[in-house]
Design a protein around this motif. Structure first.
Motif, short mmCIF file in Angstrom:
data_model
loop_
_atom_site.label_atom_id
_atom_site.label_comp_id
_atom_site.label_asym_id
_atom_site.label_seq_id
_atom_site.Cartn_x
_atom_site.Cartn_y
_atom_site.Cartn_z
N UNK A 1 9.17 -1.93 9.23
CA UNK A 1 10.31 -2.81 9.54
C UNK A 1 11.26 -2.94 8.35
N UNK A 2 10.98 -2.20 7.28
CA UNK A 2 11.85 -2.24 6.11
C UNK A 2 11.51 -1.12 5.15
N UNK A 3 12.51 -0.68 4.41
CA UNK A 3 12.31 0.40 3.45
C UNK A 3 13.30 0.23 2.31
N UNK A 4 12.81 0.33 1.07
CA UNK A 4 13.65 0.16 -0.10
C UNK A 4 13.49 1.34 -1.04
N UNK A 5 14.60 1.73 -1.66
CA UNK A 5 14.56 2.73 -2.70
C UNK A 5 14.34 2.06 -4.04
N UNK B 1 11.18 -11.82 0.10
CA UNK B 1 12.01 -12.12 -1.07
C UNK B 1 11.87 -10.98 -2.07
N UNK B 2 12.95 -10.70 -2.79
CA UNK B 2 12.91 -9.59 -3.72
C UNK B 2 14.00 -9.66 -4.77
N UNK C 1 0.79 -1.23 0.00
CA UNK C 1 0.00 0.00 0.00
C UNK C 1 0.82 1.28 0.00
N UNK C 2 2.12 1.21 0.33
CA UNK C 2 3.00 2.37 0.21
C UNK C 2 3.61 2.43 -1.19
N UNK C 3 3.66 1.27 -1.86
CA UNK C 3 4.44 1.11 -3.08
C UNK C 3 3.66 1.39 -4.36
N UNK D 1 9.53 1.85 -1.45
CA UNK D 1 8.65 0.81 -0.93
C UNK D 1 8.85 0.67 0.57
N UNK D 2 7.75 0.61 1.30
CA UNK D 2 7.80 0.46 2.75
C UNK D 2 7.21 -0.88 3.14
N UNK D 3 7.89 -1.60 4.02
CA UNK D 3 7.40 -2.87 4.54
C UNK D 3 6.89 -2.64 5.95
#
Length: 211
Positions: free
Chosen positions: A143-147, A166-167, A112-114, A128-130
């Motif tokens: 608990x996680x954040x990706x650019x 997984x990613x 929902x953030x992505x 993207x926020x986890x």
């Protein structure tokens, strides 16, 4: 003799510190370098069947055995920025994409953030926020954040306190993050080499047809 014993104690102390140290990361995580390398759980191959099948179709040599333990990352929990399912602002378009624990009292939300739906089409944000959401406690924790250089493609619960993310990355290198929510540590595994194709697994997961 006392000076010699004292010197030995100092050397031993320094050696212990080197076995378990921390280093800052750009994304506000902390690396915990451990001498004990953790093996991936055997059940991942069956629990991540859809993800595995997608990669095997595109690369017949793909295997979980090719993931190598790289390091351990501290999970820095902060307040999430997306509404929980208990919030009136929650958009029900995401309901089918939440990854619930077996007891259904909490879930992982990395969608929902992505991405969002606009005029019937799905568009993606750069980041993207986890989030870990507790329904009973009505809390949302990031608990996680990706650019844009990497992204989470799927998630599963191994048990009530262990989550697997997984990613993939812009270098076409899959990765696995095994999150111990009790210890607040990610165990990070990276594929041994970049793959020869760009993953569009998110289209498979979201049932988006390629143009």
């Amino acid at each position: 003799m006392q000076k010699f014993l004292y010197l030995l104690s100092c050397i031993a102390l320094i050696s212990c510190k080197k076995e378990n140290k921390t280093e800052p990361l750009l994304n506000n995580e902390t690396v915990i370098v451990e001498s004990n390398k953790t093996a991936l759980p055997n059940e991942l191959s069956s629990k991540l069947e859809n993800w595995k099948k997608y990669y095997i179709v595109n690369d017949s040599t793909f295997s979980f055995e090719n993931f190598q333990f790289r390091d351990s990352l501290k999970i820095n929990r902060i307040e999430g920025s997306v509404p929980g399912i208990f919030d009136e602002k929650f958009d029900t378009v995401y309901i089918d994409f939440l990854v619930f624990s077996e007891n259904k009292d909490k879930y992982i939300d990395f969608d929902s953030y992505w991405w969002f739906v606009y005029d019937g089409d799905v568009s993606f944000e750069a980041d993207q926020e986890v989030n870990l959401v507790s329904i009973n406690e009505k809390t949302v924790e990031r608990i996680g954040f990706s650019g844009p250089s990497e992204w989470i493609e799927d998630a599963i619960w191994l048990n009530e306190e262990t989550v697997v993310l997984v990613g993939n990355s812009h270098e076409n290198t899959p990765f696995i993050r095994l999150a111990d929510l009790n210890k607040n540590i990610y165990y990070y595994y990276l594929y041994k080499k970049p793959l020869s194709f760009k993953s569009d697994y998110f289209k498979e997961r979201l049932k988006i047809k390629k143009n």
